[in-house]
Design a protein around this motif. Structure first.
Motif, PDB file in Angstrom:
ATOM      1  N   GLN A   1      38.141  29.161  33.586  1.00  0.00           N
ATOM      2  CA  GLN A   1      39.366  28.599  33.029  1.00  0.00           C
ATOM      3  C   GLN A   1      39.807  27.439  33.926  1.00  0.00           C
ATOM      4  OE1 GLN A   1      39.057  32.056  33.405  1.00  0.00           O
ATOM      5  NE2 GLN A   1      38.487  32.232  31.257  1.00  0.00           N
ATOM      6  N   LEU A   2      40.015  26.289  33.323  1.00  0.00           N
ATOM      7  CA  LEU A   2      40.380  25.084  34.061  1.00  0.00           C
ATOM      8  C   LEU A   2      41.699  24.543  33.532  1.00  0.00           C
ATOM      9  CD1 LEU A   2      36.898  23.313  33.886  1.00  0.00           C
ATOM     10  CD2 LEU A   2      37.733  24.793  35.696  1.00  0.00           C
ATOM     11  N   LEU A   3      42.552  24.135  34.437  1.00  0.00           N
ATOM     12  CA  LEU A   3      43.806  23.489  34.072  1.00  0.00           C
ATOM     13  C   LEU A   3      43.803  22.073  34.626  1.00  0.00           C
ATOM     14  CD1 LEU A   3      46.378  26.346  34.789  1.00  0.00           C
ATOM     15  CD2 LEU A   3      45.198  25.801  32.658  1.00  0.00           C
ATOM     16  N   VAL A   4      44.218  21.118  33.816  1.00  0.00           N
ATOM     17  CA  VAL A   4      44.205  19.707  34.199  1.00  0.00           C
ATOM     18  C   VAL A   4      45.645  19.238  34.377  1.00  0.00           C
ATOM     19  CG1 VAL A   4      43.426  17.401  33.567  1.00  0.00           C
ATOM     20  CG2 VAL A   4      42.092  19.394  32.878  1.00  0.00           C
ATOM     21  N   TYR A   5      45.978  18.831  35.598  1.00  0.00           N
ATOM     22  CA  TYR A   5      47.337  18.401  35.940  1.00  0.00           C
ATOM     23  C   TYR A   5      47.364  16.908  36.265  1.00  0.00           C
ATOM     24  CZ  TYR A   5      48.680  23.332  36.598  1.00  0.00           C
ATOM     25  OH  TYR A   5      48.959  24.650  36.418  1.00  0.00           O
ATOM     26  N   GLU A   6      48.564  16.348  36.218  1.00  0.00           N
ATOM     27  CA  GLU A   6      48.726  14.995  36.730  1.00  0.00           C
ATOM     28  C   GLU A   6      48.462  15.000  38.239  1.00  0.00           C
ATOM     29  OE1 GLU A   6      52.761  13.444  36.895  1.00  0.00           O
ATOM     30  OE2 GLU A   6      53.555  15.447  36.564  1.00  0.00           O
ATOM     31  N   TYR A   7      47.974  13.890  38.752  1.00  0.00           N
ATOM     32  CA  TYR A   7      47.567  13.807  40.151  1.00  0.00           C
ATOM     33  C   TYR A   7      48.721  13.295  41.009  1.00  0.00           C
ATOM     34  CZ  TYR A   7      44.959  12.351  44.311  1.00  0.00           C
ATOM     35  OH  TYR A   7      44.520  12.193  45.593  1.00  0.00           O
ATOM     36  N   MET A   8      48.979  13.986  42.118  1.00  0.00           N
ATOM     37  CA  MET A   8      50.021  13.599  43.075  1.00  0.00           C
ATOM     38  C   MET A   8      49.317  13.102  44.333  1.00  0.00           C
ATOM     39  SD  MET A   8      52.795  14.352  41.380  1.00  0.00           S
ATOM     40  CE  MET A   8      54.136  14.510  42.562  1.00  0.00           C
TER      41      MET A   8
ATOM     42  N   VAL B   1      41.325  23.264  43.776  1.00  0.00           N
ATOM     43  CA  VAL B   1      41.794  22.086  43.055  1.00  0.00           C
ATOM     44  C   VAL B   1      40.877  20.926  43.401  1.00  0.00           C
ATOM     45  CG1 VAL B   1      43.741  20.559  42.594  1.00  0.00           C
ATOM     46  CG2 VAL B   1      44.154  22.940  43.236  1.00  0.00           C
ATOM     47  N   TYR B   2      40.487  20.156  42.378  1.00  0.00           N
ATOM     48  CA  TYR B   2      39.565  19.043  42.548  1.00  0.00           C
ATOM     49  C   TYR B   2      40.190  17.774  41.972  1.00  0.00           C
ATOM     50  CZ  TYR B   2      36.386  22.978  43.136  1.00  0.00           C
ATOM     51  OH  TYR B   2      35.803  24.151  43.548  1.00  0.00           O
ATOM     52  N   LYS B   3      39.943  16.666  42.653  1.00  0.00           N
ATOM     53  CA  LYS B   3      40.380  15.383  42.133  1.00  0.00           C
ATOM     54  C   LYS B   3      39.373  14.888  41.116  1.00  0.00           C
ATOM     55  CE  LYS B   3      41.593  10.654  43.549  1.00  0.00           C
ATOM     56  NZ  LYS B   3      41.720   9.717  44.694  1.00  0.00           N
TER      57      LYS B   3
ATOM     58  N   VAL C   1      43.383  12.723  37.708  1.00  0.00           N
ATOM     59  CA  VAL C   1      43.953  14.047  37.446  1.00  0.00           C
ATOM     60  C   VAL C   1      43.555  14.998  38.565  1.00  0.00           C
ATOM     61  CG1 VAL C   1      43.992  13.794  34.935  1.00  0.00           C
ATOM     62  CG2 VAL C   1      41.938  14.691  36.061  1.00  0.00           C
ATOM     63  N   ALA C   2      44.241  16.123  38.615  1.00  0.00           N
ATOM     64  CA  ALA C   2      43.889  17.230  39.495  1.00  0.00           C
ATOM     65  C   ALA C   2      43.438  18.394  38.618  1.00  0.00           C
ATOM     66  CB  ALA C   2      45.080  17.635  40.361  1.00  0.00           C
ATOM     67  N   VAL C   3      42.220  18.879  38.835  1.00  0.00           N
ATOM     68  CA  VAL C   3      41.646  19.943  38.011  1.00  0.00           C
ATOM     69  C   VAL C   3      41.633  21.232  38.831  1.00  0.00           C
ATOM     70  CG1 VAL C   3      39.647  20.709  36.690  1.00  0.00           C
ATOM     71  CG2 VAL C   3      40.220  18.265  36.796  1.00  0.00           C
ATOM     72  N   LYS C   4      42.324  22.248  38.339  1.00  0.00           N
ATOM     73  CA  LYS C   4      42.410  23.528  39.043  1.00  0.00           C
ATOM     74  C   LYS C   4      41.523  24.547  38.333  1.00  0.00           C
ATOM     75  CE  LYS C   4      46.418  25.030  40.527  1.00  0.00           C
ATOM     76  NZ  LYS C   4      46.254  25.260  41.975  1.00  0.00           N
ATOM     77  N   LYS C   5      40.655  25.179  39.125  1.00  0.00           N
ATOM     78  CA  LYS C   5      39.833  26.273  38.605  1.00  0.00           C
ATOM     79  C   LYS C   5      40.573  27.582  38.837  1.00  0.00           C
ATOM     80  CE  LYS C   5      34.933  25.055  38.566  1.00  0.00           C
ATOM     81  NZ  LYS C   5      33.593  25.434  39.095  1.00  0.00           N
ATOM     82  N   ILE C   6      40.996  28.217  37.749  1.00  0.00           N
ATOM     83  CA  ILE C   6      41.670  29.506  37.857  1.00  0.00           C
ATOM     84  C   ILE C   6      40.603  30.598  37.946  1.00  0.00           C
ATOM     85  CG2 ILE C   6      43.300  31.091  36.789  1.00  0.00           C
ATOM     86  CD1 ILE C   6      44.567  28.515  37.611  1.00  0.00           C
ATOM     87  N   ILE C   7      40.709  31.439  38.962  1.00  0.00           N
ATOM     88  CA  ILE C   7      39.700  32.486  39.132  1.00  0.00           C
ATOM     89  C   ILE C   7      40.309  33.851  38.866  1.00  0.00           C
ATOM     90  CG2 ILE C   7      38.217  31.203  40.708  1.00  0.00           C
ATOM     91  CD1 ILE C   7      39.646  32.433  43.035  1.00  0.00           C
ATOM     92  N   HIS C   8      39.491  34.748  38.308  1.00  0.00           N
ATOM     93  CA  HIS C   8      39.904  36.126  38.025  1.00  0.00           C
ATOM     94  C   HIS C   8      41.156  36.168  37.152  1.00  0.00           C
ATOM     95  CE1 HIS C   8      36.919  37.499  40.836  1.00  0.00           C
ATOM     96  NE2 HIS C   8      37.483  36.816  41.816  1.00  0.00           N
ATOM     97  N   VAL C   9      41.068  35.514  36.013  1.00  0.00           N
ATOM     98  CA  VAL C   9      42.209  35.531  35.102  1.00  0.00           C
ATOM     99  C   VAL C   9      42.487  36.961  34.680  1.00  0.00           C
ATOM    100  CG1 VAL C   9      43.034  34.849  32.835  1.00  0.00           C
ATOM    101  CG2 VAL C   9      41.876  33.187  34.293  1.00  0.00           C
ATOM    102  N   GLY C  10      43.748  37.378  34.779  1.00  0.00           N
ATOM    103  CA  GLY C  10      44.090  38.772  34.517  1.00  0.00           C
ATOM    104  C   GLY C  10      44.478  39.061  33.092  1.00  0.00           C
ATOM    105  N   ILE C  11      44.779  38.027  32.296  1.00  0.00           N
ATOM    106  CA  ILE C  11      45.219  38.265  30.922  1.00  0.00           C
ATOM    107  C   ILE C  11      44.052  38.755  30.079  1.00  0.00           C
ATOM    108  CG2 ILE C  11      45.950  37.077  28.830  1.00  0.00           C
ATOM    109  CD1 ILE C  11      47.893  35.534  30.403  1.00  0.00           C
ATOM    110  N   GLN C  12      44.269  39.810  29.348  1.00  0.00           N
ATOM    111  CA  GLN C  12      43.245  40.370  28.481  1.00  0.00           C
ATOM    112  C   GLN C  12      43.399  39.760  27.085  1.00  0.00           C
ATOM    113  OE1 GLN C  12      40.931  42.447  29.748  1.00  0.00           O
ATOM    114  NE2 GLN C  12      41.959  42.150  31.722  1.00  0.00           N
ATOM    115  N   GLY C  13      42.368  39.040  26.640  1.00  0.00           N
ATOM    116  CA  GLY C  13      42.403  38.508  25.287  1.00  0.00           C
ATOM    117  C   GLY C  13      42.590  37.008  25.278  1.00  0.00           C
TER     118      GLY C  13
END
Length: 881
Positions: free
Chosen positions: A588-595, A533-535, A544-556
């Protein structure tokens, strides 16, 4: 002499008839019976009372002038809980006829003839009795004392204790306090919730009410009111799906008011006391300020003021365009607003409502269409049924407002929120004059006139040049348009068609934007099983808080977007908001509100200033509320699968939010090794992960219980701790320590042992230095132990956990027979720690290798008893980490 006898006889008969008609019956009336209001002037139109004398049937006149209704009244408050002829008010000539065929409400014409204005439907058998029960139910019974019709099955705008509103039925508001005709507001009992609606559009849900508890996902059967609150029942009454708990009362009325508010009142004295109102904010009522009015809340008590939006002004208590040449559109059946093309309005334009204006409909409905630009959204509103639209520039979502407009509300919205536009029409007189003049002006100064004075060859070359330039310009605009549409998905190699049909996707961010916002992913603020997670700071200065999702398992692609859409549509005060996403370069990156205070573990387990007990309680309650919403408040139940302090985030002003919910489906099988072979983290995983038991929301309950124990102690559940023993109580409700020792302590076992002894104070974090009572600690310990029962069915739901913490229901009683497994975890932890030191914690097995399960004996303190489930490498599930 004959004339005198006739006169006396007439007087006697008239007196007898009057006396008979003024009789007020108690309990019931038998057919055949008839009466009119004129015969009951001195008795206020009452002709039947219940045995308890709490309810009556009367010819009721709420306006004191002209509107009369056959109504069931609560006598003490003169509240009409049901009316027969609500949509057909009658004058003083109103009457009733009770016959074997049913009830009829009658009226007299000017010539004296009697006509039927309302009647019960055809019945299966003849009426033998009309009864008014002590609950206010008007019932028709046959000769076998069976109910063949009752007023409770035909509700108007009110429900009382003992009445049930089945799924698919509604309460319908009145037009006013004195006109009982059906209004525009409904309280509908749906199979999944209780809904307040205006003209078919939802503006409140019972499950979203702050006082509501969601107990089950079972389909709803009916709504009922009782002495403790309002309930939505499922499975024919055997399950409570949603409930609103109120103070105990003997008599209670719930009513849909004519203005759209739903109120519940009790009757403690000579007047009703309103104890519940929904919605709480008056500005959320769809018509509070009339059509196109703007409602602004002025105080926390719900006071408000009405005004007109920008570009509109008030005329005779209504809002109309400030530009005198414009008007609001007419209804679809008005020929002045429809041309021959079938309802398309060609003389329309749109007035912007500006920033900070919202509308109830866009809160409770999905966008009409997504991934379109503003122009396309506007083009969809050209039909006469469309009165305006809202456009969300950040998500390219379009919300059409159909038919009559209600009131708008002022908000503290930002530029990123949907912008509203109201359709306005150019008045016919302006179109007839100004439009023609413009047309003639263009025809006199356009290109054809210039071409006529040019030489033929020059004109031909010029025409070819113009056509070529026009073609190039058109192609450039088209490419630019496509580029604009595709730019957000430049963060992805996916085509727009792949996600066009998936509703609810949050904002799509460009990879370069997130790269710049996070200073090329250098400012890391956390990491976990789902990624780092990165600020970041976006161009609009929002953090914001940016999370890098690694090894996404969903196919498609579509499956990935579908999961992100589900997460993005979850909104709760105790859940971290997903602001957007990006998928590009196989990342794959997810952008969240920052806490800004980070995760709970950083505060709880560090040398930072100690968390006071009240804040710990608020963290426990906020986390429980977030989980309860995931389990019961969402359209589809979501199991978190990784509840732990690292996923509980803190912000200023004691804000508590749960993160990483809904991400378990995005994890690949390879990535699951970060959590053990299961989804979750060692030390918080429920025992059923390694058995044949199904995984349910109760696995989250177990993890929550383990977190709650750590919150109580301020340390990891498995660590070297100071263990104290006590012999006497302190003055603050705690206990005075008699001795202490440093050693390996498996805290869940220590908590169980202290619970058995009834000593709770010493379980609290010693850094609190006594700033907590024994009762406060007992409350959290008992809730935590109930949550970590070995048998999932014995664990409470998160909704009930919230209720226990808030005091809505009594604290649960931990079942010792389902907590014996903690003794083995504790014993193995101690043995391993003694032999190998604290580094051996991650390698121990709480049970002997190859153990397959032995039934526990009755001695709960025996070290030779074993739990009932079969384990392999159980330390990976619930044991120390």
């Amino acid at each position: 002499m004959a004339s005198i006898f006739f006169s006396v006889t007439s007087i006697f008969l008239s007196f007898s008839i009057l006396a008979s008609c003024e009789t007020i019956y108690t309990g019931f009336i038998q057919p055949t019976y008839s009466s009119t209001y004129n015969q009951f002037v001195d008795a206020n139109g009452v002709f039947l009372r219940s045995n308890s004398q709490n309810f009556s049937v009367a010819f009721f006149n709420p306006d004191g002038q002209s509107n009369y209704y056959l109504s069931v009244l609560h006598i003490a408050t003169q509240t009409a809980i049901w009316s027969a002829n609500r949509d057909i008010p009658i004058s003083k000539t109103i009457g009733i006829l009770l016959s074997p065929q049913g009830i009829a409400v009658t009226d007299q014409t000017s010539g004296g003839a009697t006509t039927v204005k309302w009647s019960t439907p055809p019945l299966n058998s003849s009426v033998a009795l009309m009864q008014l029960t002590d609950t206010g139910n008007l019932v028709l019974l046959d000769q076998y004392n069976r109910s063949i019709w009752q007023s409770f099955d035909n509700p108007t705008d009110t429900i009382v204790i003992g009445q049930q509103i089945p799924v698919g039925s509604s309460l319908v508001s009145s037009l006013s306090d004195t006109n009982y005709s059906s209004g525009d507001f409904q309280f509908s009992v749906a199979s999944y919730d209780g809904l307040l609606k205006w003209k078919g559009s939802t503006y409140w849900k019972m499950s979203m009410e702050r006082n509501a508890y969601v107990n089950s996902n079972a389909p709803i059967s009916f709504m009922a009111l009782n002495g403790t609150g309002l309930y939505l029942h499922g499975e024919n009454g055997s399950v409570v799906v949603i409930k609103i708990i109120l103070s105990p009362a003997d008599f209670r009325i719930a009513k849909l008011e004519f203005g759209g508010q739903f109120t519940i009142s009790s009757f403690p004295s000579k007047a009703t006391a309103i104890e519940f109102t929904a919605p709480h904010d008056n500005c959320r009522l769809p018509y509070i300020c009339g059509s196109v009015g703007l409602c602004t809340t002025t105080t926390s008590a719900g006071q408000y003021v009405c005004s007109c939006p920008s570009g509109f002004h008030n005329i005779n208590q209504g809002c109309f365009p400030s530009d005198a040449s414009l008007s609001l559109p007419s209804a679809c059946n008005s020929n002045s607003s429809i041309n021959a093309t079938g309802g398309v309005q060609s003389n329309s334009s749109y007035t912007s409502l500006g920033i900070g204006v919202s509308y109830f409909q866009i809160t409770f409905s999905e966008p009409t269409i997504e991934f379109v630009n503003l122009s396309y959204c506007k083009s969809l509103c050209s039909n006469c049924s469309c009165s305006g639209f809202f456009y969300d520039n950040s998500s390219n979502s379009c919300f059409l407002l159909e038919n009559q407009l209600g009131s708008f509300m002022s908000t503290t919205s930002s530029n990123s929120d949907p912008m509203g536009y109201i359709k306005v029409m150019v008045k016919p007189s302006v179109v007839a004059t100004g439009g023609n003049n413009q047309s003639s002006s263009k025809s006199s100064s356009g290109f054809p006139l210039v071409a006529l004075v040019l030489l033929p060859s020059t004109g031909f070359l010029l025409l070819v040049t113009v056509l070529v330039l026009s073609l190039l310009w058109w192609r450039r605009r088209k490419l630019a348009s496509h580029s604009k549409l595709d730019r957000p998905s430049s963060c992805s190699s996916f085509e727009l068609d792949d996600i066009f049909s998936i509703p609810g996707l949050p904002v799509r961010f460009d990879y370069q934007v997130l790269e710049a916002a996070t200073n090329y992913f250098e400012n890391q603020i956390g990491s976990g099983g789902f990624g780092s997670v990165y600020k970041g700071v976006l161009p609009d200065k929002s953090v914001v808080a940016v999370k890098k999702i690694i090894h996404v398992g969903i196919q498609g692609r579509k499956e990935f977007f579908a999961e992100i859409a589900v997460i993005g549509n979850i909104h709760h005060i105790n859940l971290v908001k997903l602001k957007g996403y990006c998928a590009q370069r196989q990342e794959q990156l997810l952008v969240y509100e920052y806490m800004n205070r980070g995760s709970l573990d950083r505060t709880l387990f560090s040398n930072r200033p100690v968390l006071e007990w009240q804040e710990r309680f608020e963290i426990a309650l906020g986390t429980a509320r977030g989980l309860a919403y995931l389990h019961s408040g969402c359209e589809h139940k979501i199991i978190h699968c990784d509840v732990k302090p690292e996923n509980i985030l803190l912000h200023d002003h004691s804000q508590v939010k749960l993160s990483d919910f809904g991400l378990s489906k995005l994890l690949s099988p390879e990535q699951s090794s970060h959590f053990t072979t299961m989804r979750g983290t060692r030390g918080y995983l429920a025992p059923e992960w390694l058995t044949s038991s199904s995984i349910s929301d109760k696995t989250d309950v177990y993890s929550y219980g383990m977190v709650l124990l750590e919150l109580i102690r301020g340390r990891k559940n498995s660590s070297l701790q100071i263990q104290t023993t006590s012999n006497e109580n302190g003055s603050n409700g705690g206990s005075a320590s008699a001795s202490s020792m440093m050693g390996p302590v498996y805290f869940p076992l220590f908590a169980l042992e202290m619970h058995e002894q009834g000593s709770y104070f010493e379980l609290a974090d010693p850094r609190l230095e006594g700033r907590v009572t024994n009762a406060d600690v007992e409350k959290l310990v008992r809730v935590a132990l109930c949550c970590v029962h070995e048998e999932p069915m014995l664990r409470p739901s998160m909704v009930n956990v919230v209720a226990m913490l808030e005091g809505g229901i009594p604290l649960g009683v931990p079942r010792l027979e389902s907590l014996n497994f903690l003794r083995f975890y504790g014993r193995r932890f101690t043995e391993a720690s003694m032999m190998e030191g604290s580094n051996a914690v991650n390698a121990i097995r709480p049970y002997p290798q190859g153990y397959t399960g032995v039934t526990t004996n009755s001695n709960t303190n025996s070290s030779d008893s074993y739990p009932s489930l079969s384990y392999i490498s159980s330390q990976e599930v619930s044991g120390p980490r």
